[in-house]
Design a protein around this motif. Structure first.
Motif, mmCIF file in Angstrom:
data_model
loop_
_atom_site.group_PDB
_atom_site.id
_atom_site.type_symbol
_atom_site.label_atom_id
_atom_site.label_comp_id
_atom_site.label_asym_id
_atom_site.label_seq_id
_atom_site.Cartn_x
_atom_site.Cartn_y
_atom_site.Cartn_z
ATOM 1 N N ASN A 82 0.814 -1.213 0.000
ATOM 2 C CA ASN A 82 0.000 0.000 0.000
ATOM 3 C C ASN A 82 0.854 1.273 0.000
ATOM 4 N N ASN A 83 1.773 1.324 -0.961
ATOM 5 C CA ASN A 83 2.604 2.495 -1.184
ATOM 6 C C ASN A 83 2.494 2.880 -2.658
ATOM 7 N N LYS A 84 3.449 3.609 -3.136
ATOM 8 C CA LYS A 84 3.494 3.999 -4.534
ATOM 9 C C LYS A 84 4.811 3.548 -5.164
ATOM 10 N N LEU A 85 5.275 2.358 -4.759
ATOM 11 C CA LEU A 85 6.539 1.837 -5.258
ATOM 12 C C LEU A 85 6.412 1.477 -6.734
ATOM 13 N N THR A 86 7.457 1.785 -7.506
ATOM 14 C CA THR A 86 7.463 1.496 -8.935
ATOM 15 C C THR A 86 8.710 0.682 -9.278
ATOM 16 N N GLY A 87 8.774 0.229 -10.509
ATOM 17 C CA GLY A 87 9.931 -0.519 -10.983
ATOM 18 C C GLY A 87 9.706 -2.013 -10.887
ATOM 19 N N THR A 88 10.772 -2.748 -11.013
ATOM 20 C CA THR A 88 10.698 -4.210 -11.008
ATOM 21 C C THR A 88 11.148 -4.770 -9.657
ATOM 22 N N ILE A 89 10.836 -6.030 -9.446
ATOM 23 C CA ILE A 89 11.295 -6.733 -8.244
ATOM 24 C C ILE A 89 12.657 -7.337 -8.575
ATOM 25 N N SER A 90 13.667 -6.966 -7.845
ATOM 26 C CA SER A 90 15.033 -7.402 -8.107
ATOM 27 C C SER A 90 15.221 -8.872 -7.738
ATOM 28 N N PRO A 91 16.037 -9.596 -8.505
ATOM 29 C CA PRO A 91 16.403 -10.956 -8.099
ATOM 30 C C PRO A 91 17.073 -10.995 -6.726
ATOM 31 N N GLN A 92 17.593 -9.867 -6.271
ATOM 32 C CA GLN A 92 18.227 -9.791 -4.955
ATOM 33 C C GLN A 92 17.235 -10.049 -3.818
ATOM 34 N N ILE A 93 15.942 -9.998 -4.125
ATOM 35 C CA ILE A 93 14.950 -10.251 -3.075
ATOM 36 C C ILE A 93 15.161 -11.636 -2.458
ATOM 37 N N ASP A 94 15.719 -12.539 -3.220
ATOM 38 C CA ASP A 94 15.951 -13.889 -2.700
ATOM 39 C C ASP A 94 17.009 -13.904 -1.605
ATOM 40 N N ASN A 95 17.779 -12.826 -1.477
ATOM 41 C CA ASN A 95 18.745 -12.739 -0.380
ATOM 42 C C ASN A 95 18.056 -12.559 0.966
ATOM 43 N N LEU A 96 16.756 -12.277 0.951
ATOM 44 C CA LEU A 96 15.972 -12.172 2.188
ATOM 45 C C LEU A 96 15.448 -13.546 2.585
ATOM 46 N N ASN A 97 16.256 -14.555 2.383
ATOM 47 C CA ASN A 97 15.814 -15.934 2.586
ATOM 48 C C ASN A 97 15.426 -16.259 4.023
ATOM 49 N N LEU A 98 15.885 -15.493 4.999
ATOM 50 C CA LEU A 98 15.510 -15.760 6.388
ATOM 51 C C LEU A 98 14.245 -15.007 6.800
ATOM 52 N N ALA A 99 13.760 -14.124 5.933
ATOM 53 C CA ALA A 99 12.508 -13.415 6.220
ATOM 54 C C ALA A 99 11.355 -14.412 6.204
ATOM 55 N N GLU A 100 10.320 -14.122 6.957
ATOM 56 C CA GLU A 100 9.145 -14.981 6.985
ATOM 57 C C GLU A 100 7.959 -14.365 6.252
ATOM 58 N N HIS A 101 7.826 -13.056 6.323
ATOM 59 C CA HIS A 101 6.707 -12.362 5.684
ATOM 60 C C HIS A 101 7.253 -11.332 4.717
ATOM 61 N N ILE A 102 6.838 -11.426 3.458
ATOM 62 C CA ILE A 102 7.228 -10.430 2.453
ATOM 63 C C ILE A 102 5.960 -9.976 1.748
ATOM 64 N N TYR A 103 5.579 -8.742 2.018
ATOM 65 C CA TYR A 103 4.376 -8.157 1.438
ATOM 66 C C TYR A 103 4.761 -6.977 0.555
ATOM 67 N N LEU A 104 4.537 -7.118 -0.738
ATOM 68 C CA LEU A 104 4.838 -6.068 -1.708
ATOM 69 C C LEU A 104 3.573 -5.596 -2.416
ATOM 70 N N GLY A 105 2.426 -5.947 -1.897
ATOM 71 C CA GLY A 105 1.154 -5.680 -2.556
ATOM 72 C C GLY A 105 0.759 -4.215 -2.589
ATOM 73 N N GLN A 106 -0.184 -3.935 -3.464
ATOM 74 C CA GLN A 106 -0.802 -2.627 -3.620
ATOM 75 C C GLN A 106 0.227 -1.529 -3.887
ATOM 76 N N ASN A 107 1.013 -1.758 -4.921
ATOM 77 C CA ASN A 107 1.990 -0.796 -5.385
ATOM 78 C C ASN A 107 1.854 -0.686 -6.903
ATOM 79 N N TYR A 108 2.885 -0.226 -7.552
ATOM 80 C CA TYR A 108 2.887 -0.091 -9.010
ATOM 81 C C TYR A 108 4.069 -0.856 -9.604
ATOM 82 N N LEU A 109 4.422 -1.968 -8.983
ATOM 83 C CA LEU A 109 5.537 -2.771 -9.457
ATOM 84 C C LEU A 109 5.181 -3.421 -10.785
ATOM 85 N N ASN A 110 6.163 -3.500 -11.696
ATOM 86 C CA ASN A 110 5.896 -4.071 -13.010
ATOM 87 C C ASN A 110 6.995 -5.065 -13.380
ATOM 88 N N GLY A 111 6.917 -5.582 -14.571
ATOM 89 C CA GLY A 111 7.881 -6.583 -15.027
ATOM 90 C C GLY A 111 7.484 -7.960 -14.541
#
Length: 145
Positions: free
Chosen positions: A9-38
């Protein structure tokens, strides 16, 4: 290490980086309600160990297909809804690969093909949202799920 990432629920734009996989110890990843593309990075879940329990990209402008082989074995909830994903529901979302999965949201996309029968055999699955796609064929029989 980071355990929870809530950027929804922000106004984030751009693509989701492959680096997101470096957050492998995270349990909750919420990127919803933005303007992400790709497209979603194809390497999601390859960094071990992977602790992602909840992963949501709900209500963005993501395209392409939902990747096969995401390897999110600890996931309880996956939410890909309200995007522009095309292709079929990944056939590897099944009991063997996602034994803890309880909720799968793929509604409001452009998915086609059949509903994989393996989804109906998932023992812990409680919620499927497939509505508002272009799915065809019959409804698979429900097993002992």
């Amino acid at each position: 290490k980071l355990r929870h990432l809530y950027l929804n629920n922000n106004k984030l734009t751009g693509t989701i980086s492959p680096q997101i996989d470096n957050l492998n110890l995270a349990e909750h990843i919420y990127l919803g309600q933005n303007y992400l593309n790709g497209t979603l990075p194809s390497n999601i879940g390859t960094n071990r160990p992977n602790n992602w329990r909840f992963f949501s990209v709900y209500d963005n402008k993501l395209t392409g297909s939902i990747p096969l082989n995401m390897r999110l074995r600890n996931a309880y909830q996956l939410d890909f809804s309200h995007n522009q994903f095309e292709g079929e529901i990944p056939s590897d979302i099944n009991e063997e690969n996602y034994s803890k999965l309880r909720m799968l949201y793929v509604c409001h996309n452009h998915l086609n093909g059949r509903i994989p029968s393996s989804l109906m055999e998932m023992k812990k699955m409680k919620v499927f949202y497939f509505n508002d796609n272009m799915l065809a064929g019959g409804i698979p029989e429900v097993g002992d799920a």
